[in-house]
Design an enzyme around this catalytic site. Structure first.
Site, PDB file in Angstrom:
ATOM      1  CE1 TYR A  32       8.838  -1.635   2.871  1.00 28.71           C
ATOM      2  CE2 TYR A  32       6.683  -1.998   1.884  1.00 28.71           C
ATOM      3  CZ  TYR A  32       8.021  -1.690   1.758  1.00 28.71           C
ATOM      4  OH  TYR A  32       8.537  -1.428   0.511  1.00 28.71           O
ATOM      5  NE  ARG A  51       6.998   6.320   3.580  1.00 26.11           N
ATOM      6  CZ  ARG A  51       8.120   6.152   2.865  1.00 26.11           C
ATOM      7  NH1 ARG A  51       8.267   6.784   1.710  1.00 26.11           N
ATOM      8  NH2 ARG A  51       9.097   5.400   3.320  1.00 26.11           N
ATOM      9  NE  ARG A  99      -6.323 -17.304   2.106  1.00 22.68           N
ATOM     10  CZ  ARG A  99      -6.892 -16.962   0.941  1.00 22.68           C
ATOM     11  NH1 ARG A  99      -8.166 -17.218   0.726  1.00 22.68           N
ATOM     12  NH2 ARG A  99      -6.166 -16.357  -0.004  1.00 22.68           N
ATOM     13  CG  HIS A 101     -10.938 -12.557  -0.515  1.00 23.72           C
ATOM     14  ND1 HIS A 101     -10.838 -13.918  -0.380  1.00 23.72           N
ATOM     15  CD2 HIS A 101     -10.126 -12.225  -1.549  1.00 23.72           C
ATOM     16  CE1 HIS A 101     -10.003 -14.404  -1.288  1.00 23.72           C
ATOM     17  NE2 HIS A 101      -9.544 -13.385  -2.015  1.00 23.72           N
ATOM     18  CE  LYS A 146       8.421   1.879   2.707  1.00 26.53           C
ATOM     19  NZ  LYS A 146       8.965   1.847   1.349  1.00 26.53           N
ATOM     20  CD  GLU A 178       7.414   4.556  -7.225  1.00 32.13           C
ATOM     21  OE1 GLU A 178       7.962   5.294  -6.381  1.00 32.13           O
ATOM     22  OE2 GLU A 178       6.361   3.930  -6.989  1.00 32.13           O
ATOM     23  CG  LEU A 202       6.565   5.241  -1.206  1.00 30.77           C
ATOM     24  CD1 LEU A 202       5.256   4.916  -0.492  1.00 30.77           C
ATOM     25  CD2 LEU A 202       7.664   4.293  -0.752  1.00 30.77           C
TER      26      LEU A 202
END
Length: 289
Positions: A32, A51, A99, A101, A146, A178, A202
């Site tokens: 995101y 990014r 679904r 993995h 991110k 951070e 990040l």
């Protein structure tokens, strides 16, 4: 009516829904971005999109639009929603599949969503500063991506909130990394110091703007790991993020920094940051400096 972007189309936000088997919903399998809006314009849009694409590529997702197409769609979304000040939230997931993995095979198209959020600049906090706590960094080792997987960040932020603080400053052993949703800076002997951009943090867009401002304005700056002891002894501490800009930290774990008032280097950077906003997005009506 508010609008949202869904897979390249701008539609009524109430109609912007995804399937229960979207991998973002079931696995957090996506990335995101949050883009700040001033005067109806996107701040550091190119850096955010760069990014965004890099994060997606890092987990094997190919965004089905170019950066130019994304920028144009977000611009249209801004106009449709008549947003002057606030944020755009944007995410892409691996898509909809039964679904499993293992990554899905076949023609699975990534799901792209974006919407706008109204919000004002946190001027009072920018002027007076905020409080923080310390917490062990329990996150995975690819914090440079991110990712939608934010449980470690959420637990840290919740811990800070429960103690009446704005942020949780995370550390791995003795090394400060951070904040739960920000990059952390200290000032030591007049030098601005912040963690190097590697897999443990990040690479903040606002952080990079601050580093450039330091270099252009002859403020000594260094990217390196610093310790909890250096944090405790710092002359100034501040944090940065898309929504927090250059935010003074005036108290950590109940101990005041500079008697609980923002420091001169932090304040100088706040003024320089506002000038950068105005350079990209036009004059600000309400300013810190």
């Amino acid at each position: 009516m508010e609008f949202a972007l869904l897979n390249g189309e701008i539609i009524d936000r109430s109609e912007a829904k995804v399937d229960v088997e979207d991998r973002g919903y079931q696995f957090g399998d996506g990335v995101y971005e949050v883009i700040r809006i001033y005067n109806g314009k996107m701040f550091t849009i190119d850096e955010h999109l760069e990014r965004f694409v890099k994060s997606a590529e890092s987990i094997g997702i190919t965004i089905p639009f170019t950066s130019l197409q994304l920028s144009e769609m977000l611009e249209e979304l801004l106009i449709k929603n008549n947003l002057e000040t606030g944020n755009i939230y944007m995410q892409v997931t691996r898509g909809i599949a039964p679904r499993n993995h293992v990554f899905p095979t076949g023609n699975v198209v990534p799901t792209l969503v974006a919407y706008t959020i109204k919000g004002v600049r946190p001027l009072e906090s920018l002027k007076s500063g905020v409080k923080a706590i310390l917490t062990e960094d329990i996150r995975w080792l690819r914090c440079d991506i991110k990712s939608l997987n934010l449980l470690g960040n959420l637990l840290a932020k919740q811990k800070a909130s429960e103690q009446g603080c704005f942020e949780a400053i995370q550390h791995r052993g003795d090394d400060v990394t951070e904040g739960s949703s920000s990059n952390i800076f200290i000032v030591k002997n007049g030098m601005v110091i912040t963690h190097e951009s590697n897999n443990l943090i990040l690479k903040g867009i606002t952080k990079d703007v601050i580093l450039e401002l330091c270099i252009k304005n002859n403020i000594q700056v260094q990217e390196r790991t610093f310790s909890l002891a250096e944090l405790e002894e710092a002359e100034e501490v501040f944090l940065s993020s898309t929504t927090s800009e250059v935010m003074p930290v005036i108290e950590i774990e109940g101990k005041k920094i500079r008697a609980g008032v923002p420091g001169p280097i932090t304040q100088k950077l706040q003024g320089l940051f506002e000038k950068e906003i105005e350079k990209q997005c036009g004059l600000l009506v309400n300013k810190v400096y």
